[in-house]
Design a protein around this motif. Structure first.
Motif, PDB file in Angstrom:
ATOM      1  N   HIS A 186       1.571   5.349  -2.033  1.00  0.00           N
ATOM      2  CA  HIS A 186       0.871   6.625  -2.939  1.00  0.00           C
ATOM      3  C   HIS A 186       1.806   7.190  -3.862  1.00  0.00           C
ATOM      4  O   HIS A 186       3.013   7.346  -3.338  1.00  0.00           O
ATOM      5  CB  HIS A 186      -0.008   7.373  -2.079  1.00  0.00           C
ATOM      6  N   GLU A 240      -6.402   2.189  -4.758  1.00  0.00           N
ATOM      7  CA  GLU A 240      -7.237   2.264  -3.426  1.00  0.00           C
ATOM      8  C   GLU A 240      -8.629   3.084  -3.718  1.00  0.00           C
ATOM      9  O   GLU A 240      -8.648   4.181  -4.152  1.00  0.00           O
ATOM     10  CB  GLU A 240      -6.551   3.247  -2.309  1.00  0.00           C
ATOM     11  N   HIS A 295       0.934  -1.292  -0.072  1.00  0.00           N
ATOM     12  CA  HIS A 295       0.004   0.048   0.058  1.00  0.00           C
ATOM     13  C   HIS A 295       0.952   1.282  -0.072  1.00  0.00           C
ATOM     14  O   HIS A 295       1.718   1.593   1.118  1.00  0.00           O
ATOM     15  CB  HIS A 295      -0.857  -0.136   1.166  1.00  0.00           C
ATOM     16  N   HIS A 299      -5.168   6.643  -5.051  1.00  0.00           N
ATOM     17  CA  HIS A 299      -6.705   6.672  -5.001  1.00  0.00           C
ATOM     18  C   HIS A 299      -7.247   6.787  -6.286  1.00  0.00           C
ATOM     19  O   HIS A 299      -6.936   7.710  -7.057  1.00  0.00           O
ATOM     20  CB  HIS A 299      -6.913   8.016  -3.995  1.00  0.00           C
ATOM     21  N   ASP A 341       1.154   2.132   3.591  1.00  0.00           N
ATOM     22  CA  ASP A 341       0.556   3.534   3.272  1.00  0.00           C
ATOM     23  C   ASP A 341       1.031   4.737   3.212  1.00  0.00           C
ATOM     24  O   ASP A 341       0.752   5.861   3.661  1.00  0.00           O
ATOM     25  CB  ASP A 341      -0.934   3.731   4.282  1.00  0.00           C
ATOM     26  N   HIS A 387       3.141   7.856   1.990  1.00  0.00           N
ATOM     27  CA  HIS A 387       2.681   9.117   0.910  1.00  0.00           C
ATOM     28  C   HIS A 387       3.796  10.053   0.756  1.00  0.00           C
ATOM     29  O   HIS A 387       3.660  11.086   0.025  1.00  0.00           O
ATOM     30  CB  HIS A 387       1.533  10.075   1.805  1.00  0.00           C
TER      31      HIS A 387
END
Ligand code: AMP
Ligand code: FE
Ligand code: FE
Ligand code: ZN
Length: 289
Positions: free
Chosen positions: A7, A62, A5, A37, A254, A256
Motif C-alpha cells: 500500500h 485491493e 501486495h 484499497h 501487505d 503499509h
C-alpha cells in the motif's frame, strides 16, 4: 523476491508510490505489486519509479467486498485485482461507489468520536493526500496526532475496533460481483489474506468450503495463502483447496509503511511460476517486467 501486495499513501500506506518502490528495492524485492484499497490513482507514479529503478511492477487494486457465507453471516473479503484495465467503466464506477461510502462512514465515525474526543473531520482529511481512499487508518493517524492513542495499531485495538461504539461499517461490493467485474476488466482475482477472521479454536471441518467453492465457480483465480495474518491451520486447508482446483497461490507482505503496520516488504514471496500464471491470465494492462 516477488511481493504482490503493498500500500501507498493513495490509500492507507505511509509511503508515496516512489518511496514504496525505493523501499522495495532496498528490501531486495525484484517484482512488486502496488495494491491500494479501491483505487488505481498510485499506478502511474509507481510505474515510473519502478522503471527508473529497474524492478518489475504489477499494478493492482485491493477491492473491498462483502460476502454472505452459507451459514448466513456477512464477512468482509478483500480481493486483489491484478492487471485490470484501469479505464474499465464498470470497475471504476463500482470503486467510486465504495470510496463514496467509505467517506460517509468515516464522517459518521468521526462524528461519534467527536462527542468524546477533540477530533473533527478536517483533521482526518489532513492525514491523506487529496483523492486517497479513506479508512480507519486515517482516523487512527489523527488520533495519534492528537495524542489520544500512542500508535495507529493501538487505535485499531481500542476505539476503532469493530466492537467499539464508534465503529461504523461501510457498504461495499458483493464478493461475487467484484470477481465478475475484475475478470470482465481483464484482471486476475486473488483473495487477499483469506480466513484471517476465523476463530482461533476452529477445526478443519468448520472451515467454509462451500463459500470458497462458490467463489471459485464465480471465477476466483487464486488465494494469498502466505500472509502473516493467515492462521496456520487455514494455510494447510487452503493449500488443499489450491491443489484440488488448480488455483494460483501467492505470498506477500501487505506492507503499509513504517508506522502503518509491522509487515515488512518481502517478508513473504510468490513463486515465479505463479507470477507467470497471473501475467498469462491477465489481459487488462501490461505489467512492467
Ligand atoms: P477499514 O478498511 O477502514 O475498515 O480499515 C481496515 C484497514 O486498515 C485494513 O486494510 C488494514 O490493512 C488497515 N490497517 C492499516 N494499519 C493498520 C494497523 N496498524 N492495524 C490494523 N489495521 C491496519
Ligand atoms: Fe490496508
Ligand atoms: Fe486487506
Ligand atoms: Zn492490504
Amino acid at each position: 523476491m516477488i511481493d504482490l501486495h503493498a500500500h501507498t499513501n493513495h490509500s492507507d500506506g505511509k509511503d508515496t508510490p516512489t518511496e514504496l518502490v525505493e523501499n522495495a528495492v532496498a528490501a531486495g524485492v525484484s517484482v512488486l505489486a502496488i495494491t491500494d484499497h479501491d483505487t488505481v490513482s498510485g499506478w502511474d507514479e509507481a510505474i515510473s519509479a519502478a522503471s527508473s529503478h529497474g524492478i518489475g511492477l504489477i499494478p493492482g487494486i485491493e477491492v473491498s467486498t462483502r460476502a454472505l457465507t452459507p451459514s448466513g453471516h456477512g464477512v468482509s473479503v478483500h480481493m486483489l485485482a491484478y492487471l485490470p484495465d484501469p479505464n474499465n467503466q464498470d470497475l471504476i464506477s463500482a470503486l467510486d461507489k465504495t470510496k463514496a461510502s467509505r467517506m460517509i462512514r468515516a464522517r459518521e465515525m468521526v462524528a461519534r468520536l467527536s462527542k468524546d474526543y477533540p477530533i473533527d473531520f478536517e483533521m482526518v482529511l489532513q492525514q491523506l493526500p487529496e483523492g486517497s481512499t479513506i479508512g480507519r487508518p486515517a482516523i487512527a493517524d489523527a488520533l495519534v496526532e492528537l495524542r489520544i492513542v500512542p500508535t495507529r495499531s493501538d487505535a485499531f485495538t481500542s476505539i476503532l475496533h469493530r466492537s467499539s461504539p464508534y465503529y461504523v461499517s461501510e457498504e461495499s461490493l458483493d464478493t461475487v460481483e467484484a470477481i465478475r467485474l475484475i475478470r470482465q476488466a481483464g484482471g486476475v482475482g486473488v483473495m487477499a489474506h483469506p480466513l484471517i477472521d476465523f476463530p482461533p479454536g476452529a477445526k478443519r471441518e468448520d472451515l467454509p468450503r462451500a463459500h470458497f467453492e462458490h467463489l471459485i465457480e464465480a471465477g476466483l483465480n487464486g488465494l494469498e495463502v502466505d500472509h502473516r495474518a493467515v492462521p496456520s491451520l487455514a494455510k494447510s486447508w487452503l493449500r488443499d483447496l489450491v491443489l484440488k482446483h488448480n488455483l494460483i497461490v501467492t505470498g506477500s507482505s501487505d506492507y503499509h509503511g513504517v508506522g502503518g503496520k509491522d509487515n515488512k516488504l518481502g517478508e513473504n514471496s510468490t513463486a515465479p511460476e505463479m507470477l507467470q500464471r497471473i501475467i498469462d491470465q491477465a489481459s487488462g494492462f501490461e505489467p512492467l517486467t
